[in-house]
Scaffold this motif. Structure first.
Motif, mmCIF file in Angstrom:
data_model
loop_
_atom_site.group_PDB
_atom_site.id
_atom_site.type_symbol
_atom_site.label_atom_id
_atom_site.label_comp_id
_atom_site.label_asym_id
_atom_site.label_seq_id
_atom_site.Cartn_x
_atom_site.Cartn_y
_atom_site.Cartn_z
ATOM 1 N N SER A 87 -45.604 1.905 -62.965
ATOM 2 C CA SER A 87 -44.557 1.316 -62.127
ATOM 3 C C SER A 87 -45.182 0.657 -60.900
ATOM 4 O O SER A 87 -44.542 -0.125 -60.213
ATOM 5 C CB SER A 87 -43.538 2.376 -61.712
ATOM 6 N N HIS A 88 -46.469 0.978 -60.610
ATOM 7 C CA HIS A 88 -47.126 0.356 -59.452
ATOM 8 C C HIS A 88 -47.529 -1.098 -59.735
ATOM 9 O O HIS A 88 -47.868 -1.831 -58.807
ATOM 10 C CB HIS A 88 -48.348 1.177 -59.023
ATOM 11 N N GLY B 264 -46.008 -3.905 -60.444
ATOM 12 C CA GLY B 264 -45.280 -4.971 -59.760
ATOM 13 C C GLY B 264 -45.520 -4.982 -58.258
ATOM 14 O O GLY B 264 -45.363 -6.022 -57.608
ATOM 15 N N TYR B 265 -45.906 -3.829 -57.675
ATOM 16 C CA TYR B 265 -46.073 -3.725 -56.221
ATOM 17 C C TYR B 265 -47.524 -3.932 -55.786
ATOM 18 O O TYR B 265 -47.787 -4.662 -54.846
ATOM 19 C CB TYR B 265 -45.547 -2.372 -55.725
ATOM 20 N N MET C 70 -45.681 -0.476 -50.880
ATOM 21 C CA MET C 70 -46.133 -1.338 -51.967
ATOM 22 C C MET C 70 -47.055 -0.611 -52.946
ATOM 23 O O MET C 70 -47.865 -1.235 -53.628
ATOM 24 C CB MET C 70 -46.767 -2.617 -51.425
ATOM 25 N N TYR C 71 -46.909 0.739 -53.017
ATOM 26 C CA TYR C 71 -47.598 1.423 -54.106
ATOM 27 C C TYR C 71 -46.634 1.543 -55.297
ATOM 28 O O TYR C 71 -46.873 0.947 -56.350
ATOM 29 C CB TYR C 71 -48.125 2.776 -53.645
ATOM 30 N N HIS C 72 -45.516 2.263 -55.104
ATOM 31 C CA HIS C 72 -44.571 2.387 -56.207
ATOM 32 C C HIS C 72 -43.177 1.888 -55.847
ATOM 33 O O HIS C 72 -42.214 2.152 -56.564
ATOM 34 C CB HIS C 72 -44.500 3.840 -56.693
#
Lengths: 351, 351, 351
Positions: free
Chosen positions: A161-162, A164-165, B72-74
């Motif tokens: 899930s990380h 995209g970030y 901005m990790y998850h």
């Protein structure tokens, strides 16, 4: 140092890429122990404690002599099984004048080491990493030293899930990845993670090596093995090429292998490669993909090392669990089981 | 980490200059805690623990979204009060998924933070630093990170007898300063120090920006507030201009504000400015005075960091008190009182 | 820090080369204590604790005033015996306002310091190092700071079997050295080591400064004194020049002095020189020999610092003793005796 309880020992760890142990002595610290690697006269990799039995000097500053290594401080010579063969100026070799020798397996360009009870080392327990050894799946090998504990890197790899970030302009491309829950299945010493993403724009990573006229379907299927090995099948294909789940046709496919090995409590080794099944003779694609992967993994490294610095001084602070933690929670449970089993194995070996 | 007892928490600390928190996320460690600062949609400064509730990643590597910040990790998103507003891929927000939010006041170009019990934060307790906010008192803002404990820097500022020894060619100019005892008065949370020096040659610092035909009178009047704020009125005028004590005419005046905030047990932040009341439109004087102050404060930094290294390994060694320690002894007593009061405040808040 | 038990204190240590303490204040940490050295008005070396009695600032950042030093933080002035002579702004000098003064002897270009009970300091206990002070024995002084404990460097100097392995292209030249056992004799506070090597090729070190038509005889005779001083007579002569043992004729002779002084538990100072008896007016030979020695001692440094890093993390690992350890085992025994005697001396001094 009671390292026994800190790391799982009775398992295989990736210690090095094959090319790192060439004609010279090679030293790397694993699980807090300095290890000296070299190839014997027939090219077989030997791993000895990198600490001469005499005064503790590093054997890796010594000299390879056939199948043996000589410490170049006072000249003691050790066979590949760690037995001392020669002490300059004396005839008797005392039995304690030996260094620990570690079981080693070289397979598919990786050198694996077993740092637990030697008799328990079973090559069959090494997970399959065939894509690293196949000429049909070209890649360029990667390595990072991380100033972060092994588990934080495993956590990262267990929750995409990380993407995209952390990787919006490289591997990820869309924050929709985090909206799509993967299927997570726990095995005996492995967590399986499967995620499909349909009707999406391709990632920047994809558009650099291929052109898609419209939307795509993407997938990441991987097994994450104790104590820190990711073996992945991922890819991308034009949307509508086939059924969305499980049906892969005319796709760009990647078979990534990534291994995390503790250097110490607070630092790690990270070995990675992203073999592919297309343009296999095109070295420029190999180089470009490698650079893209390095750019992206550098993004992970910046985040994880910052996280590690934060956690180091966080005291009694605890993490808040979320749904996306499913796979990493399962893996942490497997690791705690492995540590318990490990303690029993070590106790039995000593009794 | 039992930071509670190490630092006074229920008080205002200078966290940053206003200009340091601009359009970006800004991270600074205060009292051992990493803090993430940013401005919300109307420019109000927000201070959150710089540690995502999920896995501890720094929010300062995240993204400002209106009045919120997204990790901005998850991808977790937090409001300015620290509440989690969004967790990608799940609807329920667990109550523990929040980060600590700290009361913040921005005043006279300084951003103040309250790291104790939030309900106790009272803006009226911030000492007056109007000279930092007045167009009639120009200055250039200064900042140093010190590899020394906060208290050693406070000690330095509380005893100007060092001026003649540490700053002979910059701020001081004469060792007579140390011969002249200041008047020291202790208030509730402040030590007042007043020193007149009459019939002296001007300091190098003065002669660079003004010319004096003969001897001068100099003064340093300042309040030093718990937990580490100096607010000073100092100046120089021709000797004979008026009565030596309390009577200031046609003088070069400076209204310095200097704040010391612990970063950790062994390191500190130091914010300083020396606003003046003359040549207020002359930027070259502003620049020259700033450089002079920086040259001098660098002399302090060299001495104090060397002292800190010495004390770090001094073991059971104890300092010998002298008369010149009057003000710093009073201040250390005030700080010990503040620590005791702090412990009670924290205990009451928890009960 | 209970340094008392970590280091032998009641003995002489080399603190510096004479030329290092010139017209300026000089600071060096010895046995964990920062020391400030300077020369008084007649050139006599003074050693004071480098920590002002007042707030702990380093006196070495102060100012020499005649036979005294003034701390340039708040102006306190100390005599060469450590007594405070002046406190700016006050008349009374409190008795505790003093710094420790250490007995110092300057001899043969070395400055020796006694860090134990001052009354026990006896100049007669300094071993003879006349070659450092004789115009007939030219040399260039050498110094290294080692990131390794003092004892590991002593170990190295006590076992020259390492010459053939660590220094094959510099000092050693042949691994036969390790095959030839030295005679080891233990005195009260000294270990004597004598090794003859006959019918050998000369070492690279020798052939650079002299030519031999055939084989040579070589010898290393040295006394190694508690707590870390090597005084050596070594040399080389053509084989057949005389009786192999004890009979030296027409030889290239060296009278090396080397001293190891702890800086801390994990770091050391190493002072060395290799005075010679040939080509004594030829500065180019002096320079070349110095460079050869530095090249060789750098080889030791690399090995010993690597050994130190290995031992630091070796936990319960223990060294395996071999025959070549004879001299260093004797020396370690002498050191343990010295530590015990030291504890009694300190206890008696305090009672």
């Amino acid at each position: 140092m009671a390292l026994v309880n800190m790391f799982v020992r009775n398992c295989w760890y990736v210690a090095a890429w094959s090319h790192e142990v060439a004609g010279q002595l090679f030293s790397r610290t694993l699980l807090g122990e300095p290890i000296c690697f070299f190839r014997d006269s027939v090219g077989k990799v030997v791993a000895l404690a990198d600490r001469c039995a005499h005064r503790g000097a590093p054997l890796s500053k010594g000299r390879i002599e056939g199948d043996s290594v000589r410490c170049m401080y006072h000249g003691m010579k050790f066979a590949s099984n760690g037995q001392c063969q020669e002490i300059p100026g004396q005839d008797r070799i005392p039995p304690q004048a030996c260094v620990q020798s570690y079981p080693v397996i070289e397979r598919d360009s990786w050198i694996w080491i077993w740092m637990g009870v030697p008799a328990k080392a079973d090559a069959a327990q090494i997970p399959p990493t065939w894509s690293l050894g196949s000429p049909e799946w070209p890649y360029k090998p990667g390595y990072y030293r991380y100033a972060a504990p092994h588990m934080l890197i495993c956590d990262n790899l267990l929750d995409f899930s990380h993407l995209g970030y952390v990787h919006p302009t490289t591997l990820g491309g869309t924050e929709n990845i985090a909206q799509r829950r993967p299927t997570v299945t726990r095995g005996d010493a492995v967590v399986r993670v499967e995620r499909w993403l349909t009707n999406e724009v391709p990632a920047p990573f994809h558009t650099k090596v291929a052109s898609f006229s419209g939307l795509v379907d993407r997938w990441h299927f991987y097994d994450f093995h104790v104590p820190g090995l990711l073996v992945m099948h991922s890819g991308v294909q034009a949307t509508g090429t086939g059924a969305p789940e499980g049906n892969i046709k005319n796709a760009l496919e990647f078979r990534s292998c990534q291994a995390v090995t503790p250097e110490s409590e607070s630092s790690s080794h990270y070995f990675f490669a992203v073999p592919r099944n297309f343009a296999i003779a095109d070295q420029s694609i190999t180089d470009r993909l490698f650079q893209d992967v390095v750019d992206a993994f550098e993004e992970d490294k910046v985040m994880i090392e910052a996280q590690a610095r934060n956690l180091e001084r966080a005291g009694k602070w605890t993490m808040a669990a979320i749904v996306a933690d499913a796979a990493l929670s399962q893996f942490r449970w497997l690791m705690s089981q492995a540590l318990q089993k490990d303690a029993m194995t070590e106790a039995t070996a000593r009794s």
